[in-house]
Write a protein that holds these residues in place. Structure first.
Motif, PDB file in Angstrom:
ATOM      1  N   MET A 230       0.844  -1.177   0.000  1.00 52.15           N
ATOM      2  CA  MET A 230       0.000   0.000   0.000  1.00 52.15           C
ATOM      3  C   MET A 230       0.888   1.237   0.000  1.00 52.15           C
ATOM      4  O   MET A 230       1.938   1.252   0.605  1.00 52.15           O
ATOM      5  CB  MET A 230      -0.902  -0.038   1.230  1.00 52.15           C
ATOM      6  N   LYS A 231       0.417   2.289  -0.667  1.00 50.33           N
ATOM      7  CA  LYS A 231       1.179   3.528  -0.742  1.00 50.33           C
ATOM      8  C   LYS A 231       1.259   4.207   0.615  1.00 50.33           C
ATOM      9  O   LYS A 231       0.362   4.111   1.442  1.00 50.33           O
ATOM     10  CB  LYS A 231       0.499   4.494  -1.714  1.00 50.33           C
ATOM     11  N   ASP A 232       2.337   4.917   0.796  1.00 51.62           N
ATOM     12  CA  ASP A 232       2.522   5.716   1.996  1.00 51.62           C
ATOM     13  C   ASP A 232       1.570   6.910   1.938  1.00 51.62           C
ATOM     14  O   ASP A 232       1.473   7.588   0.915  1.00 51.62           O
ATOM     15  CB  ASP A 232       3.977   6.174   2.062  1.00 51.62           C
ATOM     16  N   ILE A 233       0.869   7.175   3.031  1.00 47.30           N
ATOM     17  CA  ILE A 233      -0.096   8.274   3.071  1.00 47.30           C
ATOM     18  C   ILE A 233       0.570   9.604   2.731  1.00 47.30           C
ATOM     19  O   ILE A 233      -0.045  10.486   2.132  1.00 47.30           O
ATOM     20  CB  ILE A 233      -0.825   8.325   4.433  1.00 47.30           C
ATOM     21  N   ARG A 234       1.848   9.760   3.049  1.00 45.71           N
ATOM     22  CA  ARG A 234       2.542  11.025   2.762  1.00 45.71           C
ATOM     23  C   ARG A 234       2.750  11.248   1.271  1.00 45.71           C
ATOM     24  O   ARG A 234       2.999  12.369   0.840  1.00 45.71           O
ATOM     25  CB  ARG A 234       3.860  11.084   3.517  1.00 45.71           C
ATOM     26  N   SER A 235       2.655  10.182   0.477  1.00 45.93           N
ATOM     27  CA  SER A 235       2.758  10.365  -0.972  1.00 45.93           C
ATOM     28  C   SER A 235       1.407  10.749  -1.580  1.00 45.93           C
ATOM     29  O   SER A 235       1.342  11.127  -2.736  1.00 45.93           O
ATOM     30  CB  SER A 235       3.291   9.087  -1.628  1.00 45.93           C
ATOM     31  N   ILE A 236       0.354  10.678  -0.780  1.00 43.88           N
ATOM     32  CA  ILE A 236      -0.995  10.989  -1.257  1.00 43.88           C
ATOM     33  C   ILE A 236      -1.465  12.350  -0.750  1.00 43.88           C
ATOM     34  O   ILE A 236      -2.019  13.138  -1.498  1.00 43.88           O
ATOM     35  CB  ILE A 236      -1.981   9.882  -0.814  1.00 43.88           C
ATOM     36  N   LEU A 237      -1.234  12.618   0.552  1.00 48.16           N
ATOM     37  CA  LEU A 237      -1.711  13.856   1.170  1.00 48.16           C
ATOM     38  C   LEU A 237      -0.560  14.828   1.423  1.00 48.16           C
ATOM     39  O   LEU A 237       0.554  14.394   1.700  1.00 48.16           O
ATOM     40  CB  LEU A 237      -2.393  13.551   2.507  1.00 48.16           C
ATOM     41  N   PRO A 238      -0.833  16.122   1.398  1.00 47.71           N
ATOM     42  CA  PRO A 238       0.222  17.101   1.679  1.00 47.71           C
ATOM     43  C   PRO A 238       0.481  17.282   3.173  1.00 47.71           C
ATOM     44  O   PRO A 238       1.442  17.932   3.549  1.00 47.71           O
ATOM     45  CB  PRO A 238      -0.340  18.395   1.075  1.00 47.71           C
ATOM     46  N   HIS A 239      -0.348  16.709   4.027  1.00 49.94           N
ATOM     47  CA  HIS A 239      -0.220  16.890   5.477  1.00 49.94           C
ATOM     48  C   HIS A 239       1.058  16.246   6.013  1.00 49.94           C
ATOM     49  O   HIS A 239       1.479  15.204   5.539  1.00 49.94           O
ATOM     50  CB  HIS A 239      -1.424  16.273   6.198  1.00 49.94           C
ATOM     51  N   ARG A 240       1.626  16.884   7.039  1.00 56.52           N
ATOM     52  CA  ARG A 240       2.806  16.364   7.728  1.00 56.52           C
ATOM     53  C   ARG A 240       2.602  16.547   9.225  1.00 56.52           C
ATOM     54  O   ARG A 240       1.717  17.280   9.662  1.00 56.52           O
ATOM     55  CB  ARG A 240       4.084  17.101   7.286  1.00 56.52           C
ATOM     56  N   PHE A 241       3.446  15.889  10.033  1.00 55.74           N
ATOM     57  CA  PHE A 241       3.362  15.997  11.480  1.00 55.74           C
ATOM     58  C   PHE A 241       3.415  17.463  11.878  1.00 55.74           C
ATOM     59  O   PHE A 241       4.200  18.210  11.308  1.00 55.74           O
ATOM     60  CB  PHE A 241       4.536  15.236  12.133  1.00 55.74           C
TER      61      PHE A 241
ATOM     62  N   GLY B 144      -9.350  11.830   1.375  1.00 59.16           N
ATOM     63  CA  GLY B 144      -8.305  12.181   0.411  1.00 59.16           C
ATOM     64  C   GLY B 144      -7.641  10.949  -0.166  1.00 59.16           C
ATOM     65  O   GLY B 144      -7.304  10.910  -1.343  1.00 59.16           O
ATOM     66  N   ALA B 145      -7.461   9.928   0.659  1.00 55.91           N
ATOM     67  CA  ALA B 145      -6.873   8.674   0.174  1.00 55.91           C
ATOM     68  C   ALA B 145      -7.827   7.978  -0.790  1.00 55.91           C
ATOM     69  O   ALA B 145      -7.403   7.431  -1.807  1.00 55.91           O
ATOM     70  CB  ALA B 145      -6.532   7.759   1.346  1.00 55.91           C
ATOM     71  N   ALA B 146      -9.123   8.009  -0.492  1.00 53.99           N
ATOM     72  CA  ALA B 146     -10.103   7.363  -1.370  1.00 53.99           C
ATOM     73  C   ALA B 146     -10.210   8.083  -2.704  1.00 53.99           C
ATOM     74  O   ALA B 146     -10.416   7.455  -3.743  1.00 53.99           O
ATOM     75  CB  ALA B 146     -11.475   7.320  -0.701  1.00 53.99           C
TER      76      ALA B 146
ATOM     77  N   LEU C 176      -0.811  15.508  10.161  1.00 52.81           N
ATOM     78  CA  LEU C 176      -1.178  14.247   9.528  1.00 52.81           C
ATOM     79  C   LEU C 176      -1.771  13.331  10.599  1.00 52.81           C
ATOM     80  O   LEU C 176      -1.105  12.992  11.569  1.00 52.81           O
ATOM     81  CB  LEU C 176       0.050  13.590   8.885  1.00 52.81           C
ATOM     82  N   LEU C 177      -3.031  12.953  10.427  1.00 53.74           N
ATOM     83  CA  LEU C 177      -3.736  12.193  11.448  1.00 53.74           C
ATOM     84  C   LEU C 177      -4.032  10.752  11.031  1.00 53.74           C
ATOM     85  O   LEU C 177      -4.881  10.102  11.622  1.00 53.74           O
ATOM     86  CB  LEU C 177      -5.047  12.910  11.817  1.00 53.74           C
ATOM     87  N   ILE C 178      -3.330  10.257  10.036  1.00 54.20           N
ATOM     88  CA  ILE C 178      -3.475   8.878   9.581  1.00 54.20           C
ATOM     89  C   ILE C 178      -2.127   8.194   9.765  1.00 54.20           C
ATOM     90  O   ILE C 178      -1.101   8.707   9.334  1.00 54.20           O
ATOM     91  CB  ILE C 178      -3.860   8.808   8.085  1.00 54.20           C
ATOM     92  N   ASP C 179      -2.125   7.024  10.391  1.00 53.56           N
ATOM     93  CA  ASP C 179      -0.879   6.279  10.582  1.00 53.56           C
ATOM     94  C   ASP C 179      -0.692   5.186   9.537  1.00 53.56           C
ATOM     95  O   ASP C 179       0.436   4.825   9.217  1.00 53.56           O
ATOM     96  CB  ASP C 179      -0.830   5.656  11.983  1.00 53.56           C
ATOM     97  N   GLU C 180      -1.792   4.657   9.010  1.00 56.55           N
ATOM     98  CA  GLU C 180      -1.683   3.542   8.067  1.00 56.55           C
ATOM     99  C   GLU C 180      -2.918   3.498   7.172  1.00 56.55           C
ATOM    100  O   GLU C 180      -4.030   3.730   7.637  1.00 56.55           O
ATOM    101  CB  GLU C 180      -1.572   2.231   8.848  1.00 56.55           C
TER     102      GLU C 180
END
Length: 135
Positions: free
Chosen positions: A1-12, A62-64, A15-19
């Protein structure tokens, strides 16, 4: 599965998704947020802030909706309807976030989000997104 950081611009720390567990492009996404003590700091009752649960569901949307071919711009949360909270979430909880896209017409997208601990739903809401051109 793709890393969420490659999909969303959010960062720590935003960023509220871990997996990301599952994605059906344009239809559905399931992800996990592992709630830590850091996430609950500053909350008067020590619970994970409810607005953060809604934001985590929006990020799962955003991932969907992510697609390499999607060219209609940046998606922004435009509204929340029928939001319900059934119990608080605390440090140590594993929050499963599920988004089902219910309407995807051009620049307006609607989805139904749920957040659950084990199989107990702790929050549900209808989310509305609008896409803005990036030109």
């Amino acid at each position: 599965m793709k890393d969420i950081r490659s999909i969303l611009p959010h960062r720590f720390p935003f960023l509220l998704i871990d997996e990301i567990v599952e994605v059906e492009e344009g239809r559905r996404a399931v992800g996990v947020k592992l709630v830590s003590q850091h996430d609950c700091e500053g909350s008067p009752d020590g619970a994970f802030p409810r607005g953060f649960i809604l934001e985590a569901m929006a990020q799962m949307s955003g991932a969907a909706l992510h697609s390499e071919s999607r060219s209609n711009g940046l998606g922004m949360l435009a509204g929340i309807d029928n939001g319900r909270f059934y119990q608080d979430v605390f440090a140590g909880d594993r929050l499963t976030l599920t988004i089902d896209i219910t309407r995807n017409k051009g620049r307006i997208v609607k989805g139904r989000g749920t957040a659950a601990i084990d199989s107990r739903i702790v929050c549900e809401a209808d989310l509305l997104f609008a896409f803005q051109s990036m030109t």
